[in-house]
Design an enzyme around this catalytic site. Structure first.
Site, mmCIF file in Angstrom:
data_model
loop_
_atom_site.group_PDB
_atom_site.id
_atom_site.type_symbol
_atom_site.label_atom_id
_atom_site.label_comp_id
_atom_site.label_asym_id
_atom_site.label_seq_id
_atom_site.Cartn_x
_atom_site.Cartn_y
_atom_site.Cartn_z
ATOM 1 N N SER A 121 0.849 -1.194 0.000
ATOM 2 C CA SER A 121 0.000 0.000 0.000
ATOM 3 C C SER A 121 0.882 1.241 0.000
ATOM 4 O O SER A 121 1.690 1.442 0.909
ATOM 5 C CB SER A 121 -0.915 0.013 1.221
ATOM 6 N N HIS A 175 -1.192 -0.941 -4.295
ATOM 7 C CA HIS A 175 -2.487 -0.622 -3.690
ATOM 8 C C HIS A 175 -2.526 0.872 -3.364
ATOM 9 O O HIS A 175 -1.664 1.388 -2.635
ATOM 10 C CB HIS A 175 -2.631 -1.467 -2.422
ATOM 11 N N ASP A 197 -4.650 3.831 -1.680
ATOM 12 C CA ASP A 197 -5.733 4.084 -0.723
ATOM 13 C C ASP A 197 -6.246 5.514 -0.836
ATOM 14 O O ASP A 197 -5.589 6.458 -0.399
ATOM 15 C CB ASP A 197 -5.219 3.855 0.705
ATOM 16 N N MET A 229 -8.865 8.275 0.298
ATOM 17 C CA MET A 229 -9.757 8.583 1.431
ATOM 18 C C MET A 229 -10.244 10.019 1.324
ATOM 19 O O MET A 229 -9.472 10.923 0.962
ATOM 20 C CB MET A 229 -9.014 8.413 2.752
ATOM 21 N N HIS A 250 -8.243 1.572 -4.160
ATOM 22 C CA HIS A 250 -9.218 1.296 -3.104
ATOM 23 C C HIS A 250 -9.883 2.615 -2.731
ATOM 24 O O HIS A 250 -9.272 3.466 -2.087
ATOM 25 C CB HIS A 250 -8.461 0.678 -1.909
ATOM 26 N N MET A 281 -12.077 4.694 -0.625
ATOM 27 C CA MET A 281 -12.778 4.850 0.657
ATOM 28 C C MET A 281 -13.416 6.228 0.647
ATOM 29 O O MET A 281 -13.009 7.139 1.371
ATOM 30 C CB MET A 281 -11.777 4.683 1.812
ATOM 31 N N MET A 310 -11.838 -6.014 4.586
ATOM 32 C CA MET A 310 -11.100 -5.170 5.537
ATOM 33 C C MET A 310 -10.891 -5.929 6.843
ATOM 34 O O MET A 310 -11.844 -6.394 7.463
ATOM 35 C CB MET A 310 -11.858 -3.869 5.819
ATOM 36 N N ASP A 340 -7.068 -6.686 3.623
ATOM 37 C CA ASP A 340 -6.450 -5.368 3.787
ATOM 38 C C ASP A 340 -6.519 -4.895 5.234
ATOM 39 O O ASP A 340 -7.608 -4.692 5.779
ATOM 40 C CB ASP A 340 -7.204 -4.378 2.876
HETATM 41 C C1 DX5 Z 1 -6.606 1.200 5.588
HETATM 42 C C2 DX5 Z 1 -6.115 1.023 4.176
HETATM 43 C C3 DX5 Z 1 -5.077 -0.021 4.078
HETATM 44 C C4 DX5 Z 1 -3.782 0.356 4.740
HETATM 45 C C5 DX5 Z 1 -3.059 -0.894 5.143
HETATM 46 O O1 DX5 Z 1 -7.645 2.079 5.618
HETATM 47 O O2 DX5 Z 1 -7.181 0.640 3.335
HETATM 48 O O3 DX5 Z 1 -4.821 -0.390 2.726
HETATM 49 O O4 DX5 Z 1 -2.952 1.123 3.905
HETATM 50 O O5 DX5 Z 1 -1.996 -0.524 5.936
HETATM 51 P P1 DX5 Z 1 -1.321 -1.536 6.976
HETATM 52 O O6 DX5 Z 1 -0.819 -2.669 6.152
HETATM 53 O O7 DX5 Z 1 -0.267 -0.699 7.603
HETATM 54 O O8 DX5 Z 1 -2.414 -1.961 7.911
HETATM 55 ZN ZN ZN Z 2 -6.647 -0.234 1.325
#
Ligand code: DX5
Ligand code: ZN
Length: 221
Positions: A11, A36, A38, A40, A69, A71, A140, A178
């Site tokens: 990620s 990956h 992320d 947000m 991903h 969010m 998740m 994840d």
């Molecule tokens: C959390 C993200 C994950 C995160 C994982 O909201 O969706 O993808 O980056 O990070 P680690 O591996 O540090 O839990």
């Molecule tokens: Zn993620």
């Protein structure tokens, strides 16, 4: 395909944003399969990260599958932008999509693979109707919003149940897990049915990312 070797998806959230190119190069050298990304929005989750601009920057210096991903609330507004930015896979949250079937078809129509993610508090039954249409489910194993959280142990049981569901309804669908993945829990996660491991902290903050990647990819069902 399920049953083959485990895919690793570092990620980018835990990477060095002042030098994304080197972070991507490290992931590639370590044998990662996906990057990956992320995204947000500060509404669906209590944190803000980045948008299509950064995904485009990652895609521009990567040969890996760009796994985005989302969010974010109402993701339909931005899906086309993230595909244009170079995402090969787009995952939306079941909790953020009142018209999930339409959203999934929209992603596929744009030429990307379609994934759906569910939070730890969301039951698997919410995926039942959409499962046959999915390329992947992103389960998740932490509450989304931040990297570096602790893996929620009940996720193992959930992965096993999802694995049984896909065997029956859509054997070609991938299961990605994840949140909080480490060298210590990855084997259980893979044995339970995961095909892809998302790893932010475990990979980018590792003493030896190459060795960690080899270990994570080495677990098989
Ligand atoms: C959390 C993200 C994950 C995160 C994982 O909201 O969706 O993808 O980056 O990070 P680690 O591996 O540090 O839990
Ligand atoms: Zn993620």
């Amino acid at each position: 395909m399920p049953g083959t070797s485990t895919s690793l998806a570092p990620s980018i959230l835990s990477a060095d944003f002042s030098d994304l190119r080197s972070s991507v190069a490290l992931a590639e050298k370590a044998g990662a399969d996906w990057m990956h990304c992320d995204v947000m929005d500060g509404v669906f989750v209590p944190n803000i990260t980045f948008g299509p601009f950064i995904v485009q920057a990652v895609a521009a210096c990567s040969r890996l599958v760009i796994d985005t991903h989302l969010m974010i609330t109402d993701p339909d507004r931005f899906i086309a932008d993230f595909v244009k930015a170079g995402s090969h896979q787009i995952t939306v949250h079941q909790e953020a999509c009142p018209h999930l079937h339409r959203t999934v078809q929209y992603i596929k129509g744009l030429g990307a693979k379609a994934g759906v993610s569910i939070n730890p508090g969301t039951p698997l039954s919410t995926l039942e109707s959409i499962l046959p249409d999915l390329d992947l489910v992103l389960l998740m194993s932490v509450n989304p919003g931040f990297g570096g959280q602790k893996f929620i142990p009940s996720s193992i049981d959930k992965i096993e149940k999802l694995h049984a569901m896909r065997q029956e309804m859509n054997p070609g669908m991938l299961i990605a897990v994840d949140g909080g993945i480490t060298e210590d829990n990855a084997e259980d996660v893979v044995k339970a049915g995961a095909d892809a491991l998302i790893a932010g902290t475990a990979f980018f903050k590792a003493q030896n990312p190459m060795a960690t990647a080899a270990k994570l990819k080495g677990f098989a069902r």
